[in-house]
Every structure is written in structure tokens, then in C-alpha cells.
Design a protein around this motif. Sequence first.
Motif, PDB file in Angstrom:
ATOM      1  N   UNK A 113       0.835  -1.202   0.000  1.00  0.00           N
ATOM      2  CA  UNK A 113       0.000   0.000   0.000  1.00  0.00           C
ATOM      3  C   UNK A 113       0.871   1.253   0.000  1.00  0.00           C
ATOM      4  N   UNK A 114       1.955   1.230   0.771  1.00  0.00           N
ATOM      5  CA  UNK A 114       2.871   2.363   0.790  1.00  0.00           C
ATOM      6  C   UNK A 114       3.579   2.531  -0.552  1.00  0.00           C
ATOM      7  N   UNK A 115       3.974   1.423  -1.143  1.00  0.00           N
ATOM      8  CA  UNK A 115       4.611   1.482  -2.463  1.00  0.00           C
ATOM      9  C   UNK A 115       3.641   2.083  -3.487  1.00  0.00           C
ATOM     10  N   UNK A 116       2.393   1.650  -3.430  1.00  0.00           N
ATOM     11  CA  UNK A 116       1.372   2.168  -4.343  1.00  0.00           C
ATOM     12  C   UNK A 116       1.197   3.665  -4.160  1.00  0.00           C
ATOM     13  N   UNK A 117       1.161   4.109  -2.924  1.00  0.00           N
ATOM     14  CA  UNK A 117       0.913   5.513  -2.616  1.00  0.00           C
ATOM     15  C   UNK A 117       2.098   6.392  -2.980  1.00  0.00           C
ATOM     16  N   UNK A 174       6.728  -3.334 -10.460  1.00  0.00           N
ATOM     17  CA  UNK A 174       7.573  -2.733 -11.487  1.00  0.00           C
ATOM     18  C   UNK A 174       7.481  -1.225 -11.319  1.00  0.00           C
ATOM     19  N   UNK A 175       8.644  -0.563 -11.197  1.00  0.00           N
ATOM     20  CA  UNK A 175       8.692   0.869 -10.909  1.00  0.00           C
ATOM     21  C   UNK A 175       9.398   1.631 -12.020  1.00  0.00           C
ATOM     22  N   UNK A 176       8.976   2.889 -12.218  1.00  0.00           N
ATOM     23  CA  UNK A 176       9.690   3.791 -13.120  1.00  0.00           C
ATOM     24  C   UNK A 176      10.997   4.220 -12.473  1.00  0.00           C
ATOM     25  N   UNK A 177      11.956   4.580 -13.305  1.00  0.00           N
ATOM     26  CA  UNK A 177      13.280   4.910 -12.809  1.00  0.00           C
ATOM     27  C   UNK A 177      13.262   6.091 -11.846  1.00  0.00           C
ATOM     28  N   UNK A 178      12.321   7.032 -12.037  1.00  0.00           N
ATOM     29  CA  UNK A 178      12.306   8.224 -11.189  1.00  0.00           C
ATOM     30  C   UNK A 178      12.037   7.881  -9.714  1.00  0.00           C
ATOM     31  N   UNK A 179      11.425   6.718  -9.448  1.00  0.00           N
ATOM     32  CA  UNK A 179      11.110   6.345  -8.067  1.00  0.00           C
ATOM     33  C   UNK A 179      12.048   5.277  -7.499  1.00  0.00           C
ATOM     34  N   UNK A 180      12.977   4.802  -8.323  1.00  0.00           N
ATOM     35  CA  UNK A 180      13.769   3.635  -7.911  1.00  0.00           C
ATOM     36  C   UNK A 180      14.586   3.905  -6.655  1.00  0.00           C
ATOM     37  N   UNK A 181      15.345   4.994  -6.622  1.00  0.00           N
ATOM     38  CA  UNK A 181      16.223   5.261  -5.473  1.00  0.00           C
ATOM     39  C   UNK A 181      15.432   5.367  -4.177  1.00  0.00           C
ATOM     40  N   UNK A 196      15.499   2.620  -1.034  1.00  0.00           N
ATOM     41  CA  UNK A 196      15.806   3.120   0.309  1.00  0.00           C
ATOM     42  C   UNK A 196      14.708   2.733   1.293  1.00  0.00           C
ATOM     43  N   UNK A 197      13.461   2.859   0.839  1.00  0.00           N
ATOM     44  CA  UNK A 197      12.325   2.501   1.702  1.00  0.00           C
ATOM     45  C   UNK A 197      12.343   1.007   2.031  1.00  0.00           C
ATOM     46  N   UNK A 198      12.598   0.161   1.033  1.00  0.00           N
ATOM     47  CA  UNK A 198      12.584  -1.283   1.257  1.00  0.00           C
ATOM     48  C   UNK A 198      13.720  -1.707   2.192  1.00  0.00           C
ATOM     49  N   UNK A 199      14.862  -1.061   2.056  1.00  0.00           N
ATOM     50  CA  UNK A 199      15.974  -1.374   2.957  1.00  0.00           C
ATOM     51  C   UNK A 199      15.637  -0.990   4.393  1.00  0.00           C
TER      52      UNK A 199
END
Length: 817
Positions: free
Chosen positions: A340-344, A359-366, A370-373
Motif C-alpha cells: 500500500x505504501x509502495x502504491x501511494x 515494477x517501478x519507473x526509474x524516477x522512483x527507484x532510489x 531506500x524505503x525497502x531497505x
Amino acid sequence: MSQQLNKIATEASAEPLRVVPKEISVHKFGGSSLANAQCIERVVAILKDNANLSDLVVVSANGKTTDQLFALLANDNDESEFNQQLELVLANQQQLISELLSGQNEHELLSALSADIDQIKLWRSNIELAAQRNNLLAFGEVWSARLLAKVISTKICPANAIDARQVYILDSTNNFQLDESLSQQNLVNKKVTGQLNILTGFIASDEQGRAQTLGRNGSDFSATIAAHLLNASNTVLWTDIDGIYSADPRVVPNARKLHRLENSVAKELGRLGNPVLHANTLNPLATHNIHLHVASSFAPTITGTEIGAFGEIAKQEISVTHNNDLLYIHSDEFTADILAQIELRFQPLYQCVDQTCVVLSQQFVDLALQYLEQQQLSFSQKPVSLIAVVGYNIASRGEIKARFKRALTGEPIAKFVGSENGHSLLAFFDDACSVEFVNKVHNKVTKDTRNIGLVVAGLGNIGQRFLEMLPAQLTRVHALENVHLVGLATSKKALINTDGIDAKHAVELFSEQSKNYDNKQLVQWLEHHPYDELVLVDITPSSAFSDLYHDFFEQGIHVISANKSAGASDPENYHNLLAKMELSKSKWLVNATVGAGLPINYALNDLKQSGDVIEEISGIFSGTLSLLFANFDGSVPFSELLIDALEQGFTEPDPRDDLSGLDVQRKLLILARLAGYDLALEDIACENLVPEFAQKLELSEFLARANELDSYYGDKLAQAQQQNGCLRYIARFIDVDNKISARVGLEILPNDHAFANLTPCDNVFLLKSAWYQDNPLIIRGPGAGRDVTAGGLHSDLVNLCKELAVTTKAVEIKGIN
């Protein structure tokens, strides 16, 4: 422009401005549209032609200014590189100001710019530059708004620059969502009545007054937020490309413009990374009936793309988008809360049904990594690419889905899915999608998605029959699959519906919904039609309507004529029409101007294009005169035959229009021109069969004295019978050794002549050519009648659509790098 702005501008520049409605519009100009002095002057001209004093203008930073400001941050630790980059920023802004302004206006902006540069230096010396990141980036938009407002004030009307950091308030405790109530109040308070207000895009503030940004392409988002807060009726994104295309035109040269996009489809395109639409751009428009337009500031007269709530025609649009810069993240430890947080926060393009991957766009990858870590998850990642087919409810359109799968045959697909909203089909790959592959998919999937608008002018006897035949034609003729009836017109009333008119009830709908119009209004609508091609069928007898062909051809509109006026007009007008048609690549089909549905035009064109040389065109070209003289054997006076033909509808309302020979004269001129001869109407001798005494009578008096024609025609018949012949009204064009003779008139023919034994109302055409000498080519059949004439028009429509189906137009991109 509004009348008030018109008055101000007239006083300022002595150039009156166009008056437009007073609904609020938001105009957004991107960085490329404001890149240099020439671009800014073009923007000023666009606003002069398209804006209203109550409107709002949203601007991005000029050209590459934002990139240059990012470079300052990157070089914060290298004083030499930093100072060099800052000098570049200063020089670029100084050049813009000096090229566009002078005197006190120039001095004011240069002083303000100098103060801003000093502020940047102070931040760096105090080691605050990184902390002031968003305020630093905001300078790009601030400088742009300030400059444009000053230029507009000198050229059009008073203008006011507004810093969006004092307007848009984001709630940092709620994922930086907009505080709508406070932002709306701020915007209303900051707008200055009686001035054109210029708002900075991209930037905002949080509730604590700290500068925030809306992300790359955030100025589009700023514009639609403003439209939402102001309850505007329209938002225009002026950019460097003139609309949304069926694929990125820089990758797919044969991509076609999508003139109208349904809101949900446009939003899906933005979500998947369309190069023009920002993912968040459409969100603020959802709660209001606000239309969004994408247009080019480099070609402002070209109709762009409109996004809104549309009917079935717009919902048929299909596009292909691709993205080679995505990241696939897999984890068996994803929880519902984490997803849910990833979606938001990170707007994933895709989430697995089993909740193990995104699957994420490059603009959100970093930020996402960081959030997942931080969540201490075990996950894997890999780069992936995407190619998607997007359209309204496309997941349920079986034929499109099948085409997409066929286009993917043999490709190593990692995953094939439909989007949750049903508006896209997604194929993911481990390797990047090549240019060739994207073009292949686009070609196979969108091959027959072009929309052709059909306008019918003239709803008389033939026009109504054409419309009666249209529904069945649209169903059974494949070439007409993408044809949509969108306009109906008579001499005084018109019904135009961009979402289509039900062909089965066209006449009824016209009777109920048509409105008065003039030719200028019709031309203006046709100029901005939202279709790939527009075909106008002219079934009027009006020479005034045929004068509009110049406008139609200039706009690239195709014309099918039953109206003979343009084809038989004076040589200068006729050649001008041909030149405009050639320049715009319009098509003009005139089969029904001569011989109703008989293929005389096709025969002439085929012989000419094949290299043959036409030497003679002759025959009986008038169904009315064919009927009259076929039945005139002396047993019944000519006047009785004439009155009977009038009562049965076989003649014009004034039979003298048939008897004058003008109609036959014009038909012969049209055929001679199609054969390649440069003739004028006066080059064709014409025998008028109306005695001189009857030519100027009122119609009622002429009909009352019709019996006075009998002695005149009786003498003609007696002369023919003395020669064992018959009377026929013949058209003849002959070229012998480059000596041309052309005449229409009454002739006495042997009773066994090919022109003598015709079924009443038949036309007959005889062609002699280099190839057809001893045995001329003869075409014979009914030359009048509702069915055959309407059928001839349908024949032209089918042939035109077949030709258009194989015509491709490479995209011309103005201004884009």
C-alpha cells in the motif's frame, strides 16, 4: 481576448486582439516553449490570440535553466566549477532580459536577478546550498514568470507574476498532499484583477513554509491543479510537440496524432510514461468537467490533442507506448501495508496478483529501494522494459488483444498482463525494446485505427437517398470501417457532432437538432476537426458553397462533388483549386458531376494515366433531354412532354435550366479538363433550346405559354423526319491535329446511330483515343435518378477511403530536440 484586454492591447500596440469567451482557461508553457527570446515572443503572440484577462498562465523555467541549477548542486564542492556554472546561469538570464526589454524594465529585472545570484552565493558560502535545494531550483520558474510578466506588460496588457510557493501548500504529514482549501484561497488572493496573472510551475511550499517541488514535469501538474482550484473550463499545455501520438513520434515516424483522448485512457498513458503526459497531470481534472488540450507553441495554428469526456469515436483510439528504464522488484516478504505504501508513494506500473513483485519507473527507484531497505526486507531486482497497447477498455477488445499477441510472436516475453483498469495490455521483457520492435508492434496493432469524419452538404432528393444508403454501406464495405458521419448541412442549417451522428436516423436528428449557421462558422469548425481525415460530400447545386473548396483544400479536407460549379468554374479559379489541392494533398472526386453513377470519369482518368491520348468525347449527357427527345415523335406536342417531365420530377424546377444546354456545356467542360485540356466554358459553343421570347419570362408565365414552343420544335422534328433521322441534344469535343472544336447542341442523327436508340433518361459517352480509334469506347446507362446518383457518390467515397487507407503521413515535429 476579452473586450477589456482588447482595449488595453489596442492602446498599447495599435493591434486589436481577438475576442474570445470569458470562461477561465489555464495556459501552461514548458521550458522549450520559453527557451529563448524568439520563443518568448512567440508565447506572447499566442497569448494575444488565445488568452483572456481572467485566464491564468503557468510557466516552467526557461530552456535548460533547471538543469543548470541542478548542476550548481552537483558542483557545490568544487568552487571553480560552481562559479563557472553560476556565471553561465547569470549570462543566460541576462541575455534573455536584454534581448526582450530595455530602459527601466530591463534595469529592474537585471537588479532583481543580481540579488538572486548574490543569494545563491551566500547560501554556498554559509554551506546551506543543499539545504536550500528547492529554493535554488525555484529560481528557474521565478525568473521565467517575472520576465514573461514584464514582457507582456510592455506588449499587451498589465501582467502580474505569482510565486507558487505563496499559493500551493502541501501537507508534509499526509504524503505532501495539496491543502486544497488553503491553496485555493491563496490563489484567489494572489490573482490581480485586470491583469494577466503568471504563476510559477513546479514549485510549492509545505505548511511550515519550506519550499517543495512537484517533481520533473511538475509544471503540467501545477497547471491542472490551478484549473481545478479555479474551476476553469479549459487547460492548454503548450509544449514542443503538437499533441499526443499513437506512439512516441521520435521513435515511430508514422505515428498518428490522437486528436481526442478519453480521460481514463490519457491517465493510463501518463501512468505508463507517455513522453508528453505527466502521470499526475490528469488527477486534478477528475472532479470537474475540464478539458485538457496539448498543443505546440512552435506551431500554434495546428490543432493539437484534446483530452476529456468523449463518445465512441474517441474511445476507439489505440496507442503504443514503451519504456526501457524500469525496475522489477521481487520479494516474498511483501505485506499488504508495504505494498500500500509502495502504491501511494512510488506509483508502480504493475503489481503481481500474488503480491510478490512490483515494477517501478526509474524516477522512483532510489527512493523505493531506500524505503525497502528501511523495512529490512529481503528482495531481488532486475531491469526490465515494457511495451504496452493502450485504449479504452482494450483488455476486452479481442481483436486488438489478438493482434498484439501476434506482433509479440517469437519475442522472449517475461510477462503479459492486462492492467487493473482494463485500459492497457502490458508486455514486459528482460531486454530493452528496440526501435524496430516498437515500430513493428505499432504497425500491426494500430493498422486500421484511423478515424475518417464524413460531412454531407445538401439534403435534397439525392442527399437523403445517399444517407438512406449509408448505414448498410458502413456495415458491409470494409473500406468504410472507420468512417463516421459527423456533419450534415443545408444552405441555412447544420448539425455538427464530433462524437458522431447515428446514420440510421440522420435526417430525423438533423430536423430536431440542426442550428442556423453561416459559411464562416462551418469553415471554422472544419478547420479544427478532430479526425485523421475529413471528407465532405457536396450534393448542393450552389456555386457559393463550391467557393468554400478553397478553404477545404487549404485545410487538407477531401471533397466528393455532385456539384458541378467548381469543376466548371473559370480557368483561374479551377487552377487555383487544383494547386491548393496538390499542396495540401487533398483529394477531389467528381464522378457524380457527370453521368450520375456511370464510370466515365474513371475511364478518362485510367486512359490518361495509362498514357493514352483522348481525341474525342461526345454523347448525350443530359438525362432530361435524353428523355424528352427519345419520346418526341410528333404524336404528342413537345410542350406536353415537357410539362409531364416537370410534374414527374425529371426536370429542374425551371425546365429552361435543362433546355438552355448550360448543364451539358458544363459537363463537357468537366470531362475535357479531366482529359487534360485547358478549356473555359466560353470555348464550348452552346445552343440554347429556349426560344428568345421565352428566355426572360417569369416561370409561371413560361409554363402557361409552353404551347408556343410546339411550332418551334415541330419544325425541328419535321426536318429530322425528312432526313429519316431523329433529334438528339449532343455534346461533342474533338481534337484533330491539335485543332480543338467543342459544341453542345441539337443534331439530326440517323435512326440507327448509337446515340439514337437509347432508353429514355439514358446517358451515353463515346471516347475516341489513340488506342480506341475504329471501335470507340462507349459507356451507356442511366444518367439521372436518386439511386444511381447516390450510388455514384458512394462509389467515390469507397474509392477515396481505399486510397486513404494506404496513405501514410510521416510526423513533422516542430521545435522538439
